[in-house]
Scaffold this motif. Structure first.
Motif, PDB file in Angstrom:
ATOM      1  N   VAL A 132      21.316-101.267  26.164  1.00 32.01           N
ATOM      2  CA  VAL A 132      20.260-101.515  27.145  1.00 32.01           C
ATOM      3  C   VAL A 132      20.747-102.416  28.280  1.00 32.01           C
ATOM      4  O   VAL A 132      20.456-102.188  29.447  1.00 32.01           O
ATOM      5  N   ALA A 133      21.532-103.412  27.929  1.00 33.85           N
ATOM      6  CA  ALA A 133      22.004-104.355  28.945  1.00 33.85           C
ATOM      7  C   ALA A 133      23.194-103.790  29.727  1.00 33.85           C
ATOM      8  O   ALA A 133      23.585-104.339  30.744  1.00 33.85           O
ATOM      9  N   GLY A 134      23.753-102.715  29.217  1.00 31.21           N
ATOM     10  CA  GLY A 134      24.895-102.127  29.891  1.00 31.21           C
ATOM     11  C   GLY A 134      26.160-102.941  29.747  1.00 31.21           C
ATOM     12  O   GLY A 134      27.006-102.981  30.641  1.00 31.21           O
ATOM     13  N   VAL A 135      26.292-103.611  28.609  1.00 28.31           N
ATOM     14  CA  VAL A 135      27.510-104.384  28.358  1.00 28.31           C
ATOM     15  C   VAL A 135      28.025-104.036  26.959  1.00 28.31           C
ATOM     16  O   VAL A 135      27.495-103.142  26.321  1.00 28.31           O
ATOM     17  N   SER A 136      29.016-104.762  26.497  1.00 26.68           N
ATOM     18  CA  SER A 136      29.522-104.469  25.164  1.00 26.68           C
ATOM     19  C   SER A 136      28.884-105.380  24.128  1.00 26.68           C
ATOM     20  O   SER A 136      28.297-106.403  24.453  1.00 26.68           O
ATOM     21  N   ARG A 137      29.025-104.974  22.886  1.00 26.96           N
ATOM     22  CA  ARG A 137      28.519-105.771  21.766  1.00 26.96           C
ATOM     23  C   ARG A 137      29.026-107.202  21.841  1.00 26.96           C
ATOM     24  O   ARG A 137      28.278-108.157  21.674  1.00 26.96           O
ATOM     25  N   ALA A 138      30.294-107.320  22.118  1.00 28.71           N
ATOM     26  CA  ALA A 138      30.918-108.648  22.128  1.00 28.71           C
ATOM     27  C   ALA A 138      30.238-109.571  23.125  1.00 28.71           C
ATOM     28  O   ALA A 138      30.015-110.745  22.853  1.00 28.71           O
ATOM     29  N   THR A 139      29.899-109.029  24.260  1.00 27.96           N
ATOM     30  CA  THR A 139      29.262-109.851  25.294  1.00 27.96           C
ATOM     31  C   THR A 139      27.889-110.344  24.840  1.00 27.96           C
ATOM     32  O   THR A 139      27.532-111.500  25.022  1.00 27.96           O
ATOM     33  N   VAL A 140      27.157-109.458  24.221  1.00 30.15           N
ATOM     34  CA  VAL A 140      25.840-109.858  23.732  1.00 30.15           C
ATOM     35  C   VAL A 140      26.010-110.964  22.697  1.00 30.15           C
ATOM     36  O   VAL A 140      25.309-111.970  22.722  1.00 30.15           O
ATOM     37  N   SER A 141      26.950-110.774  21.829  1.00 29.92           N
ATOM     38  CA  SER A 141      27.219-111.773  20.802  1.00 29.92           C
ATOM     39  C   SER A 141      27.542-113.112  21.450  1.00 29.92           C
ATOM     40  O   SER A 141      27.044-114.156  21.037  1.00 29.92           O
ATOM     41  N   ARG A 142      28.343-113.078  22.502  1.00 29.13           N
ATOM     42  CA  ARG A 142      28.704-114.310  23.195  1.00 29.13           C
ATOM     43  C   ARG A 142      27.480-114.997  23.781  1.00 29.13           C
ATOM     44  O   ARG A 142      27.321-116.210  23.674  1.00 29.13           O
ATOM     45  N   VAL A 143      26.643-114.201  24.387  1.00 32.95           N
ATOM     46  CA  VAL A 143      25.447-114.786  24.989  1.00 32.95           C
ATOM     47  C   VAL A 143      24.591-115.448  23.908  1.00 32.95           C
ATOM     48  O   VAL A 143      24.130-116.578  24.056  1.00 32.95           O
ATOM     49  N   ILE A 144      24.392-114.731  22.829  1.00 31.63           N
ATOM     50  CA  ILE A 144      23.551-115.255  21.750  1.00 31.63           C
ATOM     51  C   ILE A 144      24.120-116.535  21.157  1.00 31.63           C
ATOM     52  O   ILE A 144      23.400-117.486  20.888  1.00 31.63           O
ATOM     53  N   ASN A 145      25.413-116.560  20.969  1.00 23.80           N
ATOM     54  CA  ASN A 145      26.004-117.729  20.338  1.00 23.80           C
ATOM     55  C   ASN A 145      26.497-118.772  21.335  1.00 23.80           C
ATOM     56  O   ASN A 145      27.065-119.780  20.950  1.00 23.80           O
ATOM     57  N   GLY A 146      26.298-118.468  22.628  1.00 29.94           N
ATOM     58  CA  GLY A 146      26.647-119.450  23.639  1.00 29.94           C
ATOM     59  C   GLY A 146      28.111-119.803  23.693  1.00 29.94           C
ATOM     60  O   GLY A 146      28.493-120.916  23.977  1.00 29.94           O
ATOM     61  N   ILE A 147      28.966-118.824  23.407  1.00 30.27           N
ATOM     62  CA  ILE A 147      30.398-119.082  23.412  1.00 30.27           C
ATOM     63  C   ILE A 147      31.008-118.607  24.730  1.00 30.27           C
ATOM     64  O   ILE A 147      30.650-117.583  25.254  1.00 30.27           O
ATOM     65  N   ARG A 148      31.930-119.347  25.229  1.00 26.22           N
ATOM     66  CA  ARG A 148      32.675-118.997  26.448  1.00 26.22           C
ATOM     67  C   ARG A 148      31.739-118.733  27.618  1.00 26.22           C
ATOM     68  O   ARG A 148      30.512-118.703  27.485  1.00 26.22           O
ATOM     69  N   ASN A 149      32.326-118.559  28.751  1.00 28.10           N
ATOM     70  CA  ASN A 149      31.505-118.311  29.929  1.00 28.10           C
ATOM     71  C   ASN A 149      31.211-116.836  30.129  1.00 28.10           C
ATOM     72  O   ASN A 149      32.101-116.002  30.077  1.00 28.10           O
ATOM     73  N   VAL A 150      29.960-116.564  30.337  1.00 31.94           N
ATOM     74  CA  VAL A 150      29.550-115.214  30.683  1.00 31.94           C
ATOM     75  C   VAL A 150      28.830-115.376  32.016  1.00 31.94           C
ATOM     76  O   VAL A 150      28.036-116.298  32.176  1.00 31.94           O
ATOM     77  N   ALA A 151      29.116-114.516  32.945  1.00 26.38           N
ATOM     78  CA  ALA A 151      28.508-114.622  34.277  1.00 26.38           C
ATOM     79  C   ALA A 151      26.986-114.679  34.171  1.00 26.38           C
ATOM     80  O   ALA A 151      26.391-113.938  33.386  1.00 26.38           O
ATOM     81  N   PRO A 152      26.364-115.556  34.939  1.00 29.60           N
ATOM     82  CA  PRO A 152      24.921-115.783  34.867  1.00 29.60           C
ATOM     83  C   PRO A 152      24.089-114.506  34.955  1.00 29.60           C
ATOM     84  O   PRO A 152      23.131-114.342  34.196  1.00 29.60           O
ATOM     85  N   ASP A 153      24.441-113.598  35.851  1.00 30.38           N
ATOM     86  CA  ASP A 153      23.626-112.399  36.004  1.00 30.38           C
ATOM     87  C   ASP A 153      23.699-111.534  34.753  1.00 30.38           C
ATOM     88  O   ASP A 153      22.727-110.906  34.346  1.00 30.38           O
ATOM     89  N   ILE A 154      24.872-111.530  34.113  1.00 33.92           N
ATOM     90  CA  ILE A 154      25.007-110.743  32.883  1.00 33.92           C
ATOM     91  C   ILE A 154      24.219-111.411  31.758  1.00 33.92           C
ATOM     92  O   ILE A 154      23.534-110.737  30.979  1.00 33.92           O
ATOM     93  N   GLN A 155      24.281-112.709  31.691  1.00 41.56           N
ATOM     94  CA  GLN A 155      23.489-113.421  30.678  1.00 41.56           C
ATOM     95  C   GLN A 155      22.026-113.049  30.829  1.00 41.56           C
ATOM     96  O   GLN A 155      21.335-112.745  29.860  1.00 41.56           O
ATOM     97  N   GLU A 156      21.594-113.069  32.071  1.00 40.43           N
ATOM     98  CA  GLU A 156      20.220-112.739  32.393  1.00 40.43           C
ATOM     99  C   GLU A 156      19.870-111.332  31.882  1.00 40.43           C
ATOM    100  O   GLU A 156      18.862-111.119  31.211  1.00 40.43           O
TER     101      GLU A 156
END
Lengths: 349, 349
Positions: A20-44
């Motif tokens: 749905v977000a148009g990203v990979s599983r890993a990125t979602v995992s990162r956002v959820i666990n707050g690890i490393r930097n993910v670009a703000p718009d993607i986090q959103e």
DNA sequence: GACAAACCGGAGAGCGCTCTCCACTTCGTG
DNA sequence: CACGAAGTGGAGAGCGCTCTCCGGTTTGTC
């Protein structure tokens, strides 16, 4: 678009959110666990996707890889067959002592998103169950409250290398962290108060001799009284239950009718002692001053009980804190925390 | 041979056991879960391998595929901000009521190898936490004890399709299973007893009007007394705590000095009422007969309290049984179990 | 003695997640 | 303007277990 829907029935997974977000599983995992930097718009975008899918991470899958559960066992350990009658669980949980400990543990753990699992260990079988439970990774560690001095559970836990924290110092020294009260100091507080009130003939009702806390309270009291010039203090042994306090008080008054002050090793027994005193027509505190211990049942007594306060909630919270520290760092050194009691003056002394 | 050792450090896995036993993972799994027939000698070999490796199945891995956790949430739900002062957890767990429920739940669940997770829900946030907790598969269902009538949690659970069983009938009807007591019948038992003793001027101290159980006890008592020819029963409202029983009793005696029998909606308040009566110089039961409810604090009262016994442990066990049934069969129809109370005659009436 | 039926055990595909590589940008710097 | 450092996101390999297929071995039956 139809692909926005979860591909299978059942709860949405990381995969669904990612799609749905148009990203990979890993990125979602990162956002959820707050690890490393993910670009703000993607986090959103990810957060929005989580919102729309109603995603909730699956705990089992997570702890399978992290080897953490976010749960701790709160185990009450003791000898189930000690006294006949009610089953162990009824006796244990009916005790306000347990309730306060549970309250303190929950108070500390809850804001941290972790919850205690209630367990009872009253036999070899159930003790093994506790160890297995931890070994299968159902909980990260154990908070152990032993009702019996010679409880073998703490040692089992240590031997299995499982994180655990005890309520009270174990009878036999083993390398395990625990939180305890300065019982002797508490008993001394009671002695000081009694002497300060002018009591001349002081006695005590102690807890069972086989529990270290009871021993400490007794010897601490005797020692403090000795320091005040009273080398001999009549003592009777109770079992920490109200009835034994009542019986103990009767016995004490029969053997030493001139008693004018009593230190009772816990509030429950003090409650019984108060009843006995009333039956005997002695006024409290005028004729006999009474001091309890724990500050558990003190306010419901008549008269309200002067007592040595044991900050159980704080101690329980401290246990939880210690345990989480041990879980976070398995190499953390074993420590003990000894809490100082205070005297709460009400009307009985 | 060196290959008998686990190939990696850490806990042994199914794979390790399989290798040691000389069979496949699937076979070990079958033996452990007792599915299908496995030749006796192979079972034997597997068991030996489990023994030598010290294998314990990993719960997370298992529940990842079975979608079962073998845990249930025991949640105490209510309004945390209701009264100022102590935090919700302290108040809740100190209540012997909770202890007995917990005891009953544990008594039923423990032999089945499942353990309750203690949770508190006293705000919108924490209620959502409970729902999330279940949705992430951390527990298979919830046992809910509400302290407040308008508790929104049960509905949240129903809406989320989560298995849950309530203690007591919800104020607003919703499709959820619950276990409750026949409060009206219990109150009638008290009325019958008071009348049979010859009490002519009977009053009652009720619980808070906003809790259904309190209403039922009150109206059930009034109705039964009406049936005995006493259409008017003075009543005062308490809050189920000892102090309110004491205050209520004082008020009652001031307004109706000729009262000779009182039905108090729970034992805690009855305890307070007994204190008030003693202060007023009334003998119990000679001058005023007192009947409590719950059989929770009855034996520690002076005189021992005649009371309507609520078999909390049995009811709690029944909740657990019902919940497991719902977990096992999600399509199971919603049911209610109403337990009949009994009168326990002691000395106060 | 042949054929089906029952039984037994293995292979392998996931369950949903985290986390280590890696590849690709985008800067800052000499 | 080239080059490395830092930042960003994807691919993919598992974590340990269950369970569905399937093939192979017994057993029973006419």
């Amino acid at each position: 678009m139809s692909t926005d829907l979860p591909h299978t029935s059942g709860a949405p997974t990381l995969e669904d959110v990612a799609r749905v977000a148009g990203v990979s599983r890993a990125t979602v995992s990162r956002v959820i666990n707050g690890i490393r930097n993910v670009a703000p718009d993607i986090q959103e975008a990810v957060h929005r996707a989580i919102e729309t899918t109603g995603y909730v991470p699956n705990r089992a899958a997570r702890s399978l890889v992290t080897r953490r559960t976010g749960a701790v066992a709160l185990v009450v350990s003791g000898a189930g067959d000690a006294k006949g009658g009610e089953p162990f669980e009824s006796r244990v949980f009916a005790d306000p002592f347990f309730g306060r400990v549970a309250g303190g543990v929950v108070g500390y753990l809850r804001p941290r998103g972790i919850h205690p699992v209630l367990m009872l260990a009253d036999s070899a079988q159930t003790r093994d169950d506790v160890v297995s439970y931890l070994r299968q990774g159902s909980a990260d560690g154990a908070l152990v409250v032993s009702t019996h001095a010679e409880d073998p559970l703490p040692k089992l836990l240590v031997d299995a290398g499982l994180p655990a924290v005890l309520w009270a110092r174990p009878a036999r020294p083993i390398p395990i962290s625990y939180v305890d009260l300065a019982h002797r100091a508490g008993a001394a507080l009671a002695a000081d108060r009694l002497v300060a009130r002018g009591c001349r003939r002081v006695a005590t009702i102690s807890g069972p001799f086989d529990v270290p806390a009871a021993q400490d309270r007794l010897s601490g009291f005797q020692e403090a009284m000795a320091g005040h010039g009273h080398p001999y203090v009549p003592a009777v042994e109770g079992d920490f239950m109200p009835a034994s306090g009542e019986a103990g008080m009767h016995r004490l008054m029969k053997e030493h009718p001139d008693i004018d002050g009593v230190f009772v090793a816990n509030d429950l027994m003090a409650q019984g002692a108060l009843l006995a005193l009333r039956d005997l027509g002695r006024r409290v505190p005028e004729d006999v001053a009474v001091i309890g211990f724990d500050d558990s049942a003190a306010v419901t007594c008549r008269p309200p009980l002067t007592t040595v306060r044991q900050p159980m909630e704080d101690m329980a919270a401290e246990m939880a804190r210690l345990l989480l520290a041990h879980v976070a760092d398995p190499d953390l050194q074993v420590t003990s925390v000894i809490v100082r009691p205070t005297l709460v003056v009400r009307q009985s002394a």
